[in-house]
Motif scaffolding. Structure first.
Motif, PDB file in Angstrom:
ATOM      1  N   LYS A 253      -0.629  22.345  37.604  1.00 53.78           N
ATOM      2  CA  LYS A 253       0.088  23.614  37.511  1.00 53.78           C
ATOM      3  C   LYS A 253      -0.427  24.436  36.327  1.00 53.78           C
ATOM      4  O   LYS A 253      -0.658  25.643  36.449  1.00 53.78           O
ATOM      5  CB  LYS A 253       1.586  23.335  37.363  1.00 53.78           C
ATOM      6  CG  LYS A 253       2.461  24.537  37.499  1.00 53.78           C
ATOM      7  CD  LYS A 253       3.918  24.108  37.469  1.00 53.78           C
ATOM      8  CE  LYS A 253       4.840  25.258  37.717  1.00 53.78           C
ATOM      9  NZ  LYS A 253       6.240  24.855  37.730  1.00 53.78           N
ATOM     10  N   ALA A 254      -0.637  23.786  35.190  1.00 51.11           N
ATOM     11  CA  ALA A 254      -1.154  24.483  34.006  1.00 51.11           C
ATOM     12  C   ALA A 254      -2.572  24.988  34.253  1.00 51.11           C
ATOM     13  O   ALA A 254      -2.918  26.115  33.871  1.00 51.11           O
ATOM     14  CB  ALA A 254      -1.130  23.555  32.800  1.00 51.11           C
ATOM     15  N   LEU A 255      -3.405  24.194  34.923  1.00 49.68           N
ATOM     16  CA  LEU A 255      -4.765  24.618  35.220  1.00 49.68           C
ATOM     17  C   LEU A 255      -4.773  25.815  36.164  1.00 49.68           C
ATOM     18  O   LEU A 255      -5.555  26.753  35.992  1.00 49.68           O
ATOM     19  CB  LEU A 255      -5.559  23.460  35.823  1.00 49.68           C
ATOM     20  CG  LEU A 255      -7.017  23.743  36.127  1.00 49.68           C
ATOM     21  CD1 LEU A 255      -7.764  24.156  34.868  1.00 49.68           C
ATOM     22  CD2 LEU A 255      -7.662  22.528  36.754  1.00 49.68           C
ATOM     23  N   LYS A 256      -3.882  25.832  37.142  1.00 48.32           N
ATOM     24  CA  LYS A 256      -3.801  26.962  38.065  1.00 48.32           C
ATOM     25  C   LYS A 256      -3.385  28.229  37.331  1.00 48.32           C
ATOM     26  O   LYS A 256      -3.962  29.294  37.561  1.00 48.32           O
ATOM     27  CB  LYS A 256      -2.827  26.676  39.198  1.00 48.32           C
ATOM     28  CG  LYS A 256      -2.619  27.893  40.102  1.00 48.32           C
ATOM     29  CD  LYS A 256      -2.440  27.526  41.528  1.00 48.32           C
ATOM     30  CE  LYS A 256      -2.183  28.687  42.438  1.00 48.32           C
ATOM     31  NZ  LYS A 256      -2.908  29.901  42.213  1.00 48.32           N
ATOM     32  N   ARG A 257      -2.404  28.143  36.435  1.00 44.16           N
ATOM     33  CA  ARG A 257      -1.994  29.316  35.658  1.00 44.16           C
ATOM     34  C   ARG A 257      -3.168  29.856  34.844  1.00 44.16           C
ATOM     35  O   ARG A 257      -3.380  31.051  34.750  1.00 44.16           O
ATOM     36  CB  ARG A 257      -0.835  28.972  34.736  1.00 44.16           C
ATOM     37  CG  ARG A 257       0.512  28.924  35.431  1.00 44.16           C
ATOM     38  CD  ARG A 257       1.664  28.978  34.442  1.00 44.16           C
ATOM     39  NE  ARG A 257       1.468  28.139  33.285  1.00 44.16           N
ATOM     40  CZ  ARG A 257       1.998  26.924  33.105  1.00 44.16           C
ATOM     41  NH1 ARG A 257       2.756  26.414  34.033  1.00 44.16           N
ATOM     42  NH2 ARG A 257       1.764  26.255  32.009  1.00 44.16           N
ATOM     43  N   PHE A 258      -3.938  28.942  34.241  1.00 42.16           N
ATOM     44  CA  PHE A 258      -5.072  29.340  33.425  1.00 42.16           C
ATOM     45  C   PHE A 258      -6.144  30.031  34.271  1.00 42.16           C
ATOM     46  O   PHE A 258      -6.637  31.104  33.927  1.00 42.16           O
ATOM     47  CB  PHE A 258      -5.666  28.136  32.709  1.00 42.16           C
ATOM     48  CG  PHE A 258      -6.899  28.440  31.917  1.00 42.16           C
ATOM     49  CD1 PHE A 258      -6.813  29.184  30.754  1.00 42.16           C
ATOM     50  CD2 PHE A 258      -8.135  28.002  32.331  1.00 42.16           C
ATOM     51  CE1 PHE A 258      -7.933  29.496  30.032  1.00 42.16           C
ATOM     52  CE2 PHE A 258      -9.267  28.287  31.611  1.00 42.16           C
ATOM     53  CZ  PHE A 258      -9.166  29.043  30.453  1.00 42.16           C
ATOM     54  N   THR A 259      -6.505  29.448  35.405  1.00 45.07           N
ATOM     55  CA  THR A 259      -7.539  30.056  36.249  1.00 45.07           C
ATOM     56  C   THR A 259      -7.076  31.371  36.848  1.00 45.07           C
ATOM     57  O   THR A 259      -7.878  32.281  37.045  1.00 45.07           O
ATOM     58  CB  THR A 259      -8.001  29.087  37.354  1.00 45.07           C
ATOM     59  OG1 THR A 259      -6.871  28.671  38.124  1.00 45.07           O
ATOM     60  CG2 THR A 259      -8.707  27.874  36.772  1.00 45.07           C
ATOM     61  N   ASP A 260      -5.783  31.516  37.113  1.00 47.63           N
ATOM     62  CA  ASP A 260      -5.254  32.784  37.614  1.00 47.63           C
ATOM     63  C   ASP A 260      -5.426  33.892  36.576  1.00 47.63           C
ATOM     64  O   ASP A 260      -5.667  35.046  36.916  1.00 47.63           O
ATOM     65  CB  ASP A 260      -3.787  32.660  37.992  1.00 47.63           C
ATOM     66  CG  ASP A 260      -3.575  31.867  39.283  1.00 47.63           C
ATOM     67  OD1 ASP A 260      -4.572  31.625  40.001  1.00 47.63           O
ATOM     68  OD2 ASP A 260      -2.429  31.466  39.542  1.00 47.63           O
ATOM     69  N   GLN A 261      -5.307  33.551  35.307  1.00 47.53           N
ATOM     70  CA  GLN A 261      -5.465  34.536  34.232  1.00 47.53           C
ATOM     71  C   GLN A 261      -6.916  34.980  34.094  1.00 47.53           C
ATOM     72  O   GLN A 261      -7.196  36.087  33.615  1.00 47.53           O
ATOM     73  CB  GLN A 261      -4.975  33.975  32.902  1.00 47.53           C
ATOM     74  CG  GLN A 261      -3.480  33.799  32.854  1.00 47.53           C
ATOM     75  CD  GLN A 261      -3.032  33.190  31.556  1.00 47.53           C
ATOM     76  OE1 GLN A 261      -3.825  32.885  30.676  1.00 47.53           O
ATOM     77  NE2 GLN A 261      -1.729  32.992  31.419  1.00 47.53           N
ATOM     78  N   LEU A 262      -7.858  34.153  34.501  1.00 43.13           N
ATOM     79  CA  LEU A 262      -9.273  34.500  34.381  1.00 43.13           C
ATOM     80  C   LEU A 262      -9.710  35.513  35.434  1.00 43.13           C
ATOM     81  O   LEU A 262     -10.703  36.188  35.262  1.00 43.13           O
ATOM     82  CB  LEU A 262     -10.142  33.242  34.488  1.00 43.13           C
ATOM     83  CG  LEU A 262      -9.968  32.217  33.386  1.00 43.13           C
ATOM     84  CD1 LEU A 262     -10.808  30.983  33.672  1.00 43.13           C
ATOM     85  CD2 LEU A 262     -10.328  32.804  32.027  1.00 43.13           C
TER      86      LEU A 262
END
Length: 59
Positions: A49-58
């Motif tokens: 979930k944290a990785l998805k939030r991070f990649t969404d911000q990119l």
């Protein structure tokens, strides 16, 4: 770098006109390997979930 209870590291490489920098830190808690299998189902979804939030911000 590592000690009995802490791990850490960093790296830097040139990228274009700038520099890409990364670092990490982690705790080494005694006995974690014994309970890793019990905790893995709980921790893995949180990491995803944290990785998805991070990649969404990119994007």
């Amino acid at each position: 770098m590592q000690s009995r209870f802490v791990l850490g590291g960093m790296a830097a490489v040139p990228e274009g006109d700038g520099t890409r920098f990364a670092f990490f830190g982690a705790l080494r808690i005694p006995g974690v390997r014994l309970i890793d299998r019990a905790l893995h189902p709980l921790v893995d979804p949180l990491g995803a979930k944290a990785l998805k939030r991070f990649t969404d911000q990119l994007e």
